[in-house]
Motif scaffolding. Structure first.
Motif, PDB file in Angstrom:
ATOM      1  N   ALA A 199      -8.583  -7.608 -12.072  1.00 28.15           N
ATOM      2  CA  ALA A 199      -7.183  -7.903 -11.761  1.00 28.15           C
ATOM      3  C   ALA A 199      -7.055  -8.531 -10.377  1.00 28.15           C
ATOM      4  O   ALA A 199      -6.268  -9.459 -10.169  1.00 28.15           O
ATOM      5  N   GLU A 200      -7.842  -8.032  -9.428  1.00 26.77           N
ATOM      6  CA  GLU A 200      -7.783  -8.561  -8.069  1.00 26.77           C
ATOM      7  C   GLU A 200      -8.304  -9.988  -7.990  1.00 26.77           C
ATOM      8  O   GLU A 200      -7.977 -10.718  -7.057  1.00 26.77           O
ATOM      9  N   LEU A 246      -1.662 -12.722  -9.237  1.00 22.78           N
ATOM     10  CA  LEU A 246      -1.670 -11.279  -9.485  1.00 22.78           C
ATOM     11  C   LEU A 246      -2.466 -10.571  -8.394  1.00 22.78           C
ATOM     12  O   LEU A 246      -2.009  -9.575  -7.825  1.00 22.78           O
ATOM     13  N   GLY A 247      -3.650 -11.088  -8.086  1.00 23.24           N
ATOM     14  CA  GLY A 247      -4.474 -10.497  -7.044  1.00 23.24           C
ATOM     15  C   GLY A 247      -3.827 -10.610  -5.672  1.00 23.24           C
ATOM     16  O   GLY A 247      -3.921  -9.687  -4.850  1.00 23.24           O
ATOM     17  N   ASN A 257      -9.969  -3.011 -12.279  1.00 23.67           N
ATOM     18  CA  ASN A 257      -9.185  -3.244 -11.064  1.00 23.67           C
ATOM     19  C   ASN A 257      -9.706  -4.465 -10.316  1.00 23.67           C
ATOM     20  O   ASN A 257      -8.936  -5.295  -9.826  1.00 23.67           O
ATOM     21  N   ALA A 313       0.724  -5.829  -1.708  1.00 17.79           N
ATOM     22  CA  ALA A 313       1.254  -4.487  -1.955  1.00 17.79           C
ATOM     23  C   ALA A 313       0.382  -3.433  -1.278  1.00 17.79           C
ATOM     24  O   ALA A 313       0.886  -2.480  -0.679  1.00 17.79           O
ATOM     25  N   HIS A 314      -0.936  -3.608  -1.344  1.00 20.34           N
ATOM     26  CA  HIS A 314      -1.843  -2.675  -0.674  1.00 20.34           C
ATOM     27  C   HIS A 314      -1.577  -2.667   0.828  1.00 20.34           C
ATOM     28  O   HIS A 314      -1.517  -1.605   1.454  1.00 20.34           O
ATOM     29  N   GLY A 366      -6.221  -4.173   0.428  1.00 22.77           N
ATOM     30  CA  GLY A 366      -5.445  -5.409   0.507  1.00 22.77           C
ATOM     31  C   GLY A 366      -6.317  -6.609   0.791  1.00 22.77           C
ATOM     32  O   GLY A 366      -6.184  -7.654   0.150  1.00 22.77           O
ATOM     33  N   GLN A 390     -10.395   3.377  -5.163  1.00 26.45           N
ATOM     34  CA  GLN A 390     -10.300   2.176  -4.347  1.00 26.45           C
ATOM     35  C   GLN A 390     -11.670   1.620  -3.985  1.00 26.45           C
ATOM     36  O   GLN A 390     -11.766   0.634  -3.279  1.00 26.45           O
ATOM     37  N   ALA A 446      -8.474  -7.547  -2.346  1.00 23.69           N
ATOM     38  CA  ALA A 446      -7.742  -8.247  -3.390  1.00 23.69           C
ATOM     39  C   ALA A 446      -7.408  -9.685  -2.980  1.00 23.69           C
ATOM     40  O   ALA A 446      -7.535 -10.618  -3.789  1.00 23.69           O
ATOM     41  N   LYS A 484      -1.066  -8.064  -5.523  1.00 23.28           N
ATOM     42  CA  LYS A 484      -1.676  -6.739  -5.405  1.00 23.28           C
ATOM     43  C   LYS A 484      -2.165  -6.506  -3.976  1.00 23.28           C
ATOM     44  O   LYS A 484      -1.996  -5.421  -3.417  1.00 23.28           O
ATOM     45  N   SER A 490      -8.958 -12.945  -5.060  1.00 30.55           N
ATOM     46  CA  SER A 490      -8.062 -13.864  -5.754  1.00 30.55           C
ATOM     47  C   SER A 490      -8.111 -15.258  -5.131  1.00 30.55           C
ATOM     48  O   SER A 490      -8.023 -16.271  -5.843  1.00 30.55           O
TER      49      SER A 490
END
Length: 247
Positions: A72-73, A78-79, A69, A85-86, A95, A234, A98, A82, A102
């Motif tokens: 990805a962040e 993408l991060g 995770n 979205a958080h 949020g 998380q 991420a 994400k 990123s």
């Protein structure tokens, strides 16, 4: 978590810790490695499952998922998506983590590309400079916004060196060195966002025992006069400052 997940780097860190006399730290580094390194983590959890310890196997895979995770962040776009979205779902801690991770990767990559005109040395210098600069900016912004000291990235790594005492200092020094080295070599190494050092973490589950995370346990993040409950999924591995069971 630093680079404990990385094959070779993790073993080198443990070697440095053993030579300095920090055998406990070396074992902890290898425990982090076997929990977060892709492939190795699956082997470890399979052995735990076959030995009848399903809870430990689940714990190991939870650590692996948390690491993936964080990777990805750390990926630009993408991060950022994400992170937004958080925030949209009310998870502002996730949020921010991420978005910061990123953005750091993007800054380090841009710094490396900007220094490319000067050759390999310029790429390394640009990446390191950008990483240090963005870590400093995030530290200042987060500290001002929260009203308390919130070191991030290289700032946090250096602070840990100054805070560690005795043989434990070797691991912190290794992490502080390998972070900019990683930026220089890879231009953008996925490092999970560092959490504020003034957080105290407990496991809210009386059956949790000595486990840092429990199957059904929530994590209580206590800061000054308020507490925040977050799911284990998380919470980035390696940032539990203090853990204990509560009644």
């Amino acid at each position: 978590m630093s680079m404990d997940w990385c094959p070779g780097v993790s073993q080198l860190k443990s070697m440095v810790q053993v030579i300095s006399g920090d055998t406990e730290g070396a074992l902890r580094t290898q425990d982090n490695f076997s929990c977060t390194c892709p492939g190795v983590s699956q082997i470890r959890s399979s052995i735990e499952l076959l030995s009848g310890n399903a809870a430990a196997a689940r714990q190991t895979q939870l650590g692996q998922l948390q690491f993936l995770n964080s990777v990805a962040e750390s990926i630009p776009i993408l991060g950022h998506a994400k992170g937004l979205a958080h925030h949209a779902y009310g998870d502002h801690l996730g949020g921010n983590r991420a978005l910061v991770a990123s953005t750091r990767t993007l800054a380090v990559t841009a710094g490396g590309l900007g220094g490319a005109v000067l050759g390999p040395g310029g790429i390394a210098a640009g990446a390191i400079g950008a990483g240090c600069a963005i870590d400093g900016v995030f530290t200042v912004v987060e500290s001002r916004a929260s009203g308390s000291w919130r070191p991030y990235g290289i700032v946090h790594a250096v602070e840990k060196v100054t805070m560690e005492k005795g043989v434990g200092k070797s691991g912190a020094m290794f992490d502080a060195i390998i972070l900019p080295v990683g930026d220089a070599v890879l231009q953008a190494v996925p490092f999970p966002a560092d959490l504020p050092t003034d957080l105290v973490v407990t496991v809210e589950n009386k059956e949790a025992g000595d486990a840092s995370l429990h199957d059904s346990g929530k994590i209580v993040v206590a800061q000054q006069d308020h507490k925040v409950l977050i799911d284990p999924e998380q919470w980035p591995p390696g940032h539990l400052k203090e853990t204990h069971s509560t009644a």
